[in-house]
Structure formats: C-alpha cells, structure tokens
Design a protein around this motif. Sequence first.
Motif, PDB file in Angstrom:
ATOM      1  N   ARG A   1       0.827  -1.212   0.000  1.00 29.78           N
ATOM      2  CA  ARG A   1       0.000   0.000   0.000  1.00 29.78           C
ATOM      3  C   ARG A   1       0.860   1.261   0.000  1.00 29.78           C
ATOM      4  NH1 ARG A   1      -5.423   0.917   0.981  1.00 29.78           N
ATOM      5  NH2 ARG A   1      -5.956   2.682   2.282  1.00 29.78           N
TER       6      ARG A   1
ATOM      7  N   ASP B   1      -6.751  -3.297  -9.740  1.00 28.09           N
ATOM      8  CA  ASP B   1      -6.287  -1.918  -9.600  1.00 28.09           C
ATOM      9  C   ASP B   1      -5.043  -1.888  -8.734  1.00 28.09           C
ATOM     10  OD1 ASP B   1      -8.256  -0.918 -11.128  1.00 28.09           O
ATOM     11  OD2 ASP B   1      -9.574  -0.386  -9.461  1.00 28.09           O
ATOM     12  N   LYS B   2      -4.207  -0.880  -8.962  1.00 32.16           N
ATOM     13  CA  LYS B   2      -3.024  -0.716  -8.119  1.00 32.16           C
ATOM     14  C   LYS B   2      -3.453  -0.128  -6.781  1.00 32.16           C
ATOM     15  CE  LYS B   2       0.285  -0.143 -11.803  1.00 32.16           C
ATOM     16  NZ  LYS B   2       0.874   0.831 -12.698  1.00 32.16           N
ATOM     17  N   ILE B   3      -2.904  -0.660  -5.708  1.00 29.84           N
ATOM     18  CA  ILE B   3      -3.318  -0.158  -4.403  1.00 29.84           C
ATOM     19  C   ILE B   3      -2.263   0.746  -3.778  1.00 29.84           C
ATOM     20  CG2 ILE B   3      -4.865  -2.063  -3.876  1.00 29.84           C
ATOM     21  CD1 ILE B   3      -2.535  -3.049  -1.997  1.00 29.84           C
TER      22      ILE B   3
END
Lengths: 192, 149
Positions: A65, B25-27
């Motif tokens: 993240r 999707d890219k996180i």
Amino acid sequence: MPKRVETIVLHDTSTPVLGDTQKGGNIVLTSAETLINQARANSLWPLTFGLACCAIEMMSSAGSRFDLSRFGSEAFRATPRQADVMIIAGRVSKKMAPVLRQIYDQMPEPKWVISMGACASSGGVYNNYAIVQGADQVVPVDVYVPGCPPSPDALIYGILKLQEKIKRGRSKSFKDLKLIEVNARTLETVEA
Amino acid sequence: MDLLKSVVKPMLAGLGITRERLKRDKITFMYPEEVREQHPRTRWRHVLTRYESGLERCIGCSLCAGACPARCIYVQADENTDDARFSPGERYAVRYEINMLRCIFCGYCQEACPTGAIVLRKDFELANYHREQFVYTKEMLLEPMPIQK
C-alpha cells in the motif's frame, strides 16, 4: 601535475559555493561525491529494529500500500552488517540501550539513524525509570519522526528527509573521503 | 515430457496468477506525489484556531495541559486589557508551546478545551532533523488571521 593536497581540503569557507556540484571545496572529486551521495540516498537499506508498536507501521510502510521500495529501501536487513539506516521503532528501555548501541556500532559506515515515534525520540508518555528519554542519548539520530505511531506516510516523509540530507551532505570526516581517494593519507600529512 | 509436467506447467500456472493480479487496480499510494485522503478522525498536527473576528479562541486556562498524558503542553496565561486584546475572555495565552516529540496525538487536549481553541488537523509531515525544532510555539500553532471582508 597539481598537488593532490588541494583536492583533499575538506571545506574552505572562502571558496564561493557554485551550487550543488561543488561541495566542500573539493575540486577534482566533486561530481564523484555527488554521484556517491545520490547512490547512497537512493538505496538506503534499513535495519529492522522494531522495539514496539511503531514496528507495525514500519512493516506496513514496506507493504504494497505504501511500498517503501519505490525509494530503494525495501531490503530490510536483520543483520547490522548489511544495513545503512537504523529505524528505531518503539520505546528504548534502559536494558535495551546497550544492545542498541552495540548494533549501531556493528553497522558499517556510512550509517544513519531514524528515530521513529514519540517514545524513541523523546520517551513519549513513558517518562519513567525504565525508558530511555530519547534514543539520541545512546546513538546519534539524524531524523526524528513524531507520532504515536507515525503512519507509514509520515515515516516515508522521514526517510525522504534523510535522503535530502544525504544528497546535500558532504563528506564530514576524513574517513569518509578515503572511500573515493586514490592514495589514502592521514590528516597529519595534509596539514603538513 | 516429465520435465514439462513437473517444471514448465507449474511455472505457467504461477505466472497465470500473476496475470490475474495484473487486472486488478493498483493499491499503492504514490505518496510524495499524491497525498492520500486521511481518515475523517485522523489526529495530527495541532492548530490554535481563531474566531471569525480574528480573536484567538484560546483563553489560557491550561485545561489542555492538565489533560495531556504526555505532559507536553505548556501554557502561560496573561490578562487581556482593552489596549491589547487577544481573546474575548479575561485571559489569553502569552506562551503556548507543544513538544511535538512528546505528543502522542491522543486528542485529549482537543476534548478538554472549553472554547474549541486547539484542534488536531491532518498535516502529518512533521519529521525534522533536530530535537529543538519540535517545540512548536504559539506563533507556529496559531491559525493565520482570517481575511477581513
């Protein structure tokens, strides 16, 4: 051939500073030093030094993240011999302080320290007999990151701050210069 | 043939998982370029707010300092006079200092404040090089004057 002594002078305040490329009045090796600083700043390998809850956020910043590897710092090393920057994450107890110092001493030069979180930086709420009131009493700290705990983006901001510091840094010690010097000499021969 | 079954097939199966993941999707938050939206109740840097008239909300009561579990707030109060009026009440804070390194951003000061003067906003970029730089004075904490209409 000019005397090499001129290239070794660490810092001359009378020399006008021409910008980022000229650092420390070093004539021949300035670009090399800038290059080395860039390389150092962009591959900071942290040492896992999670002492408490801040370590959770430190691990999280290496996760996908926040992805610390975008800044070349994804390789968390469990051995001080392979680490560049020590992220002290968590409260340093008085019993842990000698261990902290020993591990810092085992890290190879050049090395930096990030003090992460309120407890490591100042003791935080633990103003008591058991906790060292700031890791800078044990090791020299380069960047302090406040927060309890700092969120991963706050830690990444701290790492970027450290990168800035490294990039505009000049070789502070003679030991540092030896890395790029051809014929290493002692300080006495330069002064003579 | 055995080799194909034991080596190549599992490898392709593994790469298949990679291919599936590529569709997602890219996180990753590209942090320095784009700052993520903080959660609604995130507590970071303190701000001393003002009334719309420009007067400070802080009345120097030191309740925040009393509520602080880390004892990181220092308040020194003084009386307002008609010549020098800083807050609508009787008293105002001459000195208001917060040690950001001690602070654990618990928000108790915000809860304790009777006038809602101190609030914790979402500015998290606080890291710095020297310990002295973390004692935030009143000038640093105070909101800029509102634009007079």
